[in-house]
Write an enzyme that holds these catalytic residues in place. Structure first.
Site, PDB file in Angstrom:
ATOM      1  N   SER A  53      44.706  30.298  43.152  1.00  0.00           N
ATOM      2  CA  SER A  53      43.988  29.723  42.009  1.00  0.00           C
ATOM      3  C   SER A  53      43.414  28.363  42.342  1.00  0.00           C
ATOM      4  O   SER A  53      42.255  28.074  42.026  1.00  0.00           O
ATOM      5  CB  SER A  53      44.924  29.631  40.803  1.00  0.00           C
ATOM      6  OG  SER A  53      45.285  30.926  40.379  1.00  0.00           O
ATOM      7  N   ARG A  57      39.305  27.386  43.069  1.00  0.00           N
ATOM      8  CA  ARG A  57      38.728  26.306  42.246  1.00  0.00           C
ATOM      9  C   ARG A  57      38.167  25.200  43.136  1.00  0.00           C
ATOM     10  O   ARG A  57      37.047  24.730  42.961  1.00  0.00           O
ATOM     11  CB  ARG A  57      39.792  25.725  41.313  1.00  0.00           C
ATOM     12  CG  ARG A  57      40.068  26.517  40.065  1.00  0.00           C
ATOM     13  CD  ARG A  57      41.275  26.009  39.333  1.00  0.00           C
ATOM     14  NE  ARG A  57      41.464  26.662  38.037  1.00  0.00           N
ATOM     15  CZ  ARG A  57      41.934  27.893  37.881  1.00  0.00           C
ATOM     16  NH1 ARG A  57      42.228  28.654  38.949  1.00  0.00           N
ATOM     17  NH2 ARG A  57      42.084  28.425  36.670  1.00  0.00           N
ATOM     18  N   GLY A 123      39.082  37.817  40.669  1.00  0.00           N
ATOM     19  CA  GLY A 123      38.779  37.484  39.275  1.00  0.00           C
ATOM     20  C   GLY A 123      38.355  36.037  39.146  1.00  0.00           C
ATOM     21  O   GLY A 123      37.496  35.705  38.321  1.00  0.00           O
ATOM     22  N   ASP A 345      51.546  36.719  35.412  1.00  0.00           N
ATOM     23  CA  ASP A 345      51.479  37.245  36.786  1.00  0.00           C
ATOM     24  C   ASP A 345      52.870  37.480  37.362  1.00  0.00           C
ATOM     25  O   ASP A 345      53.020  38.183  38.358  1.00  0.00           O
ATOM     26  CB  ASP A 345      50.730  36.272  37.699  1.00  0.00           C
ATOM     27  CG  ASP A 345      49.225  36.379  37.533  1.00  0.00           C
ATOM     28  OD1 ASP A 345      48.508  35.709  38.302  1.00  0.00           O
ATOM     29  OD2 ASP A 345      48.769  37.114  36.631  1.00  0.00           O
ATOM     30  N   LYS A 442      45.119  40.261  49.281  1.00  0.00           N
ATOM     31  CA  LYS A 442      44.259  39.633  48.260  1.00  0.00           C
ATOM     32  C   LYS A 442      44.688  38.172  48.087  1.00  0.00           C
ATOM     33  O   LYS A 442      43.891  37.279  47.923  1.00  0.00           O
ATOM     34  CB  LYS A 442      44.371  40.369  46.931  1.00  0.00           C
ATOM     35  CG  LYS A 442      43.421  39.859  45.862  1.00  0.00           C
ATOM     36  CD  LYS A 442      43.434  40.753  44.634  1.00  0.00           C
ATOM     37  CE  LYS A 442      42.309  40.436  43.690  1.00  0.00           C
ATOM     38  NZ  LYS A 442      42.543  39.222  42.878  1.00  0.00           N
TER      39      LYS A 442
HETATM   40  O1  LIG Z   1      42.477  31.122  36.582  1.00  0.00           O
HETATM   41  C1  LIG Z   1      43.220  31.625  37.464  1.00  0.00           C
HETATM   42  O2  LIG Z   1      43.337  31.158  38.614  1.00  0.00           O
HETATM   43  C2  LIG Z   1      44.027  32.813  37.094  1.00  0.00           C
HETATM   44  C3  LIG Z   1      44.165  33.167  35.789  1.00  0.00           C
HETATM   45  C4  LIG Z   1      44.976  34.297  35.328  1.00  0.00           C
HETATM   46  O3  LIG Z   1      44.115  35.300  34.874  1.00  0.00           O
HETATM   47  P1  LIG Z   1      44.117  35.845  33.344  1.00  0.00           P
HETATM   48  O4  LIG Z   1      44.005  34.636  32.455  1.00  0.00           O
HETATM   49  O5  LIG Z   1      42.929  36.728  33.320  1.00  0.00           O
HETATM   50  O6  LIG Z   1      45.412  36.559  33.156  1.00  0.00           O
HETATM   51  C5  LIG Z   1      45.873  34.875  36.425  1.00  0.00           C
HETATM   52  O7  LIG Z   1      46.284  36.202  36.067  1.00  0.00           O
HETATM   53  C6  LIG Z   1      45.170  34.908  37.749  1.00  0.00           C
HETATM   54  O8  LIG Z   1      46.076  35.376  38.755  1.00  0.00           O
HETATM   55  C7  LIG Z   1      44.673  33.553  38.187  1.00  0.00           C
HETATM   56  C1  LIG Z   2      45.187  38.716  38.085  1.00  0.00           C
HETATM   57  C2  LIG Z   2      45.231  38.204  39.303  1.00  0.00           C
HETATM   58  O1  LIG Z   2      44.150  37.780  40.042  1.00  0.00           O
HETATM   59  P1  LIG Z   2      42.649  37.482  39.642  1.00  0.00           P
HETATM   60  O2  LIG Z   2      42.487  37.694  38.160  1.00  0.00           O
HETATM   61  O3  LIG Z   2      42.435  36.045  40.051  1.00  0.00           O
HETATM   62  O4  LIG Z   2      41.818  38.450  40.455  1.00  0.00           O
HETATM   63  C3  LIG Z   2      46.507  38.032  40.056  1.00  0.00           C
HETATM   64  O5  LIG Z   2      46.475  37.357  41.125  1.00  0.00           O
HETATM   65  O6  LIG Z   2      47.553  38.557  39.581  1.00  0.00           O
END
Ligand SMILES: O=C(O)C1=C[C@@H](OP(=O)(O)O)[C@@H](O)[C@H](O)C1
Ligand SMILES: C=C(OP(=O)(O)O)C(=O)O
Length: 461
Positions: A53, A57, A123, A345, A442
């Site tokens: 994360s 960023r 994500g 998570d 990942k």
């Molecule tokens: O902003 C981030 O770095 C993350 C936010 C979370 O996502 P969600 O808010 O969609 O659950 C988390 O699950 C993900 O692993 C990392």
């Molecule tokens: C949801 C996750 O990842 P991301 O949403 O950042 O792909 C995670 O790492 O569990």
């Protein structure tokens, strides 16, 4: 770790096939991996790879800053590989030496010619880049993602950005990558958006704020899942020079127009990755110290240590490191309900050790993880049931009852957290064969090497 290695991933082929694997993947193409049961206490002191994360960023904000930034403690994983590759296609120069990245940022500049970006299954990149690409000057950018990421929610983010002027179209599937984004269209201004599906939508709008002529003013009428990730975003934005003003519960946040400033940061370890190693101490009666993330972190998953303490573990807390010691010879204490929304998570980590507790553990408030890399509630319930564990699935969670998991062959569903959580269960139970173990890359390519380094028997086909 013994057995077959893997051939390096061809990034062009991975992109063409819509996969998340990258040249930083480990075990790519390895069909399965065996985790042996481990009866001795696992005791170790270790430093873990950087936070996914924070790494993405920092990479993205450094690329939006006009100048040179140095990022130490960077995670080298599939998510960060594709983030770096995409930023390079935008024109930012990113060089990586071991776990340090030097980023020559773009400022507001964007490619004059159209650019096509691919962000794999991240994500973070999928939600953080669209607003910034619509805010910057310059041409049209196409942002594409893996098959897995194309299927995850994006609509609330796109709706919010479009309401502030962003010209974003989706040529293949409504509100899904590939996104065609026209630079210079995000005006900014006030937006009301829900945080109930993903905190990343909020983070993505906030990060675009300094590059939008009107800044952004975000109001959240409901709750934000995993709110700490929004706080992490605001922290990192301020580190890179953004001017933000927020209320205490992060339901009203203003970002002034301005610019990102290059800076040097040292990133902490990934607290979500740390949960698997703390869990190993818990289920084996061992003692694990992680030396590069502690209670000073904003990463919510570190708070799993509070739950492990409730289960009978001894936890030693310090701002920069944490130790967890499992109950010696005794069983983990179960028989409780827990709201895992703030640290969702870590849900699979808890679910994986719950069978070894002396009473049922009911996990609540994590419906949104059904939209993560897999439908994590359905996947973990099915896995536990297949291993002979009594489990009840609910829309927003699950209840796991005490039991002795059998051995088995388990699918990982291309979900790194499914693979890592099941590995912990296999160590504490009767061993497991995991299909597609490389999906851990990942966020943690060395995961199985780290397990082997703790004395766990890990064998590839
Ligand atoms: O902003 C981030 O770095 C993350 C936010 C979370 O996502 P969600 O808010 O969609 O659950 C988390 O699950 C993900 O692993 C990392
Ligand atoms: C949801 C996750 O990842 P991301 O949403 O950042 O792909 C995670 O790492 O569990």
């Amino acid at each position: 770790m013994s057995g077959r290695g893997s051939a390096p991933v061809d990034p062009r082929r991975a992109e063409a096939e819509g996969r998340g694997q990258s040249p930083w993947s480990a075990l790519a193409g390895v069909p399965h991996l065996d985790v042996a049961p481990h009866r001795a206490p696992i005791t170790a002191t270790l430093a873990l790879p950087g936070s996914k994360s924070y790494s993405n960023r920092a990479l993205i904000l450094a690329a939006m800053a006009d100048g040179r930034s140095t990022l130490g403690g960077l995670l080298r994983s599939d998510d960060s590989y594709w983030c770096i590759e995409a930023l390079g296609r935008l024109g930012a120069a990113v060089t990586v030496e071991r776990d340090t990245a030097i980023v020559m940022g773009l400022g507001r500049r964007r490619p004059l010619a159209d650019a096509r970006l691919y962000i794999g299954s991240a994500g973070t990149s999928a939600r953080f880049l669209p607003g910034l690409l619509a805010a910057g000057d310059g041409g049209r950018v196409t942002l594409d993602a893996s098959r897995q990421m194309r299927a995850r929610p994006m609509a609330p983010l796109l709706e919010a950005l479009r309401s502030m002027g962003a010209a974003i179209t989706c040529p293949l599937t409504a509100d899904a990558p590939p996104l065609d984004i026209a630079g210079g269209t995000l005006r900014g201004g006030a937006v009301t958006m829900s945080g109930a599906v993903s905190s990343q939508f909020i983070s993505g709008v906030l990060m675009a704020g300094p590059l939008a002529p009107e800044g952004v003013h975000v109001t959240i009428p409901d709750h934000v899942v995993q709110k700490d990730y929004v706080a992490m975003t605001l922290d990192m934005m301020a580190t890179f020079g953004a001017s933000v003003a927020v209320n205490t519960d992060l339901t009203d946040m203003r970002v002034d127009p301005g610019a990102y400033r290059p800076t040097d940061v040292m990133l902490e370890a990934d607290a979500s990755t740390a949960t698997y190693f703390f869990a190993l101490a818990a289920v084996t009666g061992g003692h694990v110290t992680v030396t590069n993330v502690g209670t000073a972190t904003r990463q919510p998953d570190l708070r799993l240590i509070d739950i492990l303490e409730r289960m009978g573990c001894a936890v030693t807390r310090a701002p920069g490191q944490v130790s967890v010691a499992g109950p010696e010879g005794g069983r983990l204490a179960g028989g409780f309900d827990v709201d895992m929304r703030p640290l969702s998570d870590a849900t699979l980590t808890l679910a994986a050790i719950a069978p070894f507790a002396d009473g049922p553990i009911a996990i609540h408030n994590v419906a949104h993880i059904r939209n993560h890399e897999s439908d994590r509630i359905a996947v973990i319930c099915r896995a536990l049931a297949d291993l002979g564990i009594r489990v009840e699935e609910r829309p927003d969670g699950l209840t796991v009852h005490p039991g002795r998991p059998t051995a088995g062959v388990m699918d990982t569903h291309d979900d790194h957290r499914v693979a890592m959580a099941l590995a912990v269960l296999g160590v504490a139970g009767e061993g497991l064969r995991l299909r597609d173990p490389g999906c851990v890359s990942k966020t943690c390519p060395p995961f199985f090497d780290l397990l082997a380094g703790l004395g766990v028997g890990v064998t590839t086909a």
